[in-house]
Scaffold this motif. Structure first.
Motif, PDB file in Angstrom:
ATOM      1  N   LYS A 169      -1.292  -0.263  -3.699  1.00  0.00           N
ATOM      2  CA  LYS A 169      -1.446   0.643  -2.554  1.00  0.00           C
ATOM      3  C   LYS A 169      -0.074   1.017  -2.000  1.00  0.00           C
ATOM      4  O   LYS A 169       0.918   0.367  -2.278  1.00  0.00           O
ATOM      5  CB  LYS A 169      -2.282  -0.013  -1.468  1.00  0.00           C
ATOM      6  CG  LYS A 169      -3.727  -0.213  -1.879  1.00  0.00           C
ATOM      7  CD  LYS A 169      -4.575  -0.549  -0.682  1.00  0.00           C
ATOM      8  CE  LYS A 169      -6.022  -0.605  -1.100  1.00  0.00           C
ATOM      9  NZ  LYS A 169      -6.824   0.378  -0.425  1.00  0.00           N
ATOM     10  N   ASN A 170      -0.050   2.062  -1.200  1.00  0.00           N
ATOM     11  CA  ASN A 170       1.187   2.469  -0.556  1.00  0.00           C
ATOM     12  C   ASN A 170       1.683   1.362   0.360  1.00  0.00           C
ATOM     13  O   ASN A 170       0.879   0.615   0.944  1.00  0.00           O
ATOM     14  CB  ASN A 170       0.985   3.748   0.265  1.00  0.00           C
ATOM     15  CG  ASN A 170       0.697   4.943  -0.601  1.00  0.00           C
ATOM     16  OD1 ASN A 170       1.186   5.052  -1.720  1.00  0.00           O
ATOM     17  ND2 ASN A 170      -0.115   5.848  -0.091  1.00  0.00           N
TER      18      ASN A 170
ATOM     19  N   GLU B  78      -0.080   0.061   3.631  1.00  0.00           N
ATOM     20  CA  GLU B  78      -1.527   0.266   3.553  1.00  0.00           C
ATOM     21  C   GLU B  78      -2.190  -1.080   3.248  1.00  0.00           C
ATOM     22  O   GLU B  78      -1.790  -1.767   2.306  1.00  0.00           O
ATOM     23  CB  GLU B  78      -1.842   1.273   2.446  1.00  0.00           C
ATOM     24  CG  GLU B  78      -3.261   1.746   2.436  1.00  0.00           C
ATOM     25  CD  GLU B  78      -3.503   2.802   1.360  1.00  0.00           C
ATOM     26  OE1 GLU B  78      -4.677   3.073   1.090  1.00  0.00           O
ATOM     27  OE2 GLU B  78      -2.526   3.338   0.792  1.00  0.00           O
TER      28      GLU B  78
END
Length: 104
Positions: free
Chosen positions: A93-94, A97
């Protein structure tokens, strides 16, 4: 690429590991009800075993379930905090996040 692996989905054991390149190195630890107290020392132990500092980790992979409610919550919380603090992705995930558990 160095990835920290955390699997606390099983209520009988915790698995912490490192994926360095294409090789996985795992530590398995039997636990009772004290998972929260076991994960961080296991992470420290495996990092020392391979002469790495936490800052050298590029990503984190954490088991999101299904599994033990408390185990998932603890493992995912630790993964999210480390990812945020180190500014590295958790489960691809980013950065920043949050990863969430899957309950069934």
């Amino acid at each position: 690429m160095k990835t920290l692996i955390i699997d606390s989905s099983n209520n009988k054991q915790i698995i912490v590991g490192l994926k360095i390149g294409n090789k996985k190195h795992l530590l398995k630890h039997k636990v009772d009800s004290k998972k929260a107290q076991a994960i961080l020392p296991l992470i420290d132990r495996i990092l020392k075993k391979y002469s790495l500092k936490i800052e050298e980790i590029n990503s984190i992979s954490v088991d999101t379930g299904p599994g033990s409610f408390t185990g998932l919550r603890i493992g995912i919380s630790i993964a999210n905090v480390l990812g945020f603090a180190l500014k590295i992705p958790v489960n691809g995930k980013n950065i920043g996040e949050l990863v969430e558990p899957v309950y069934k």
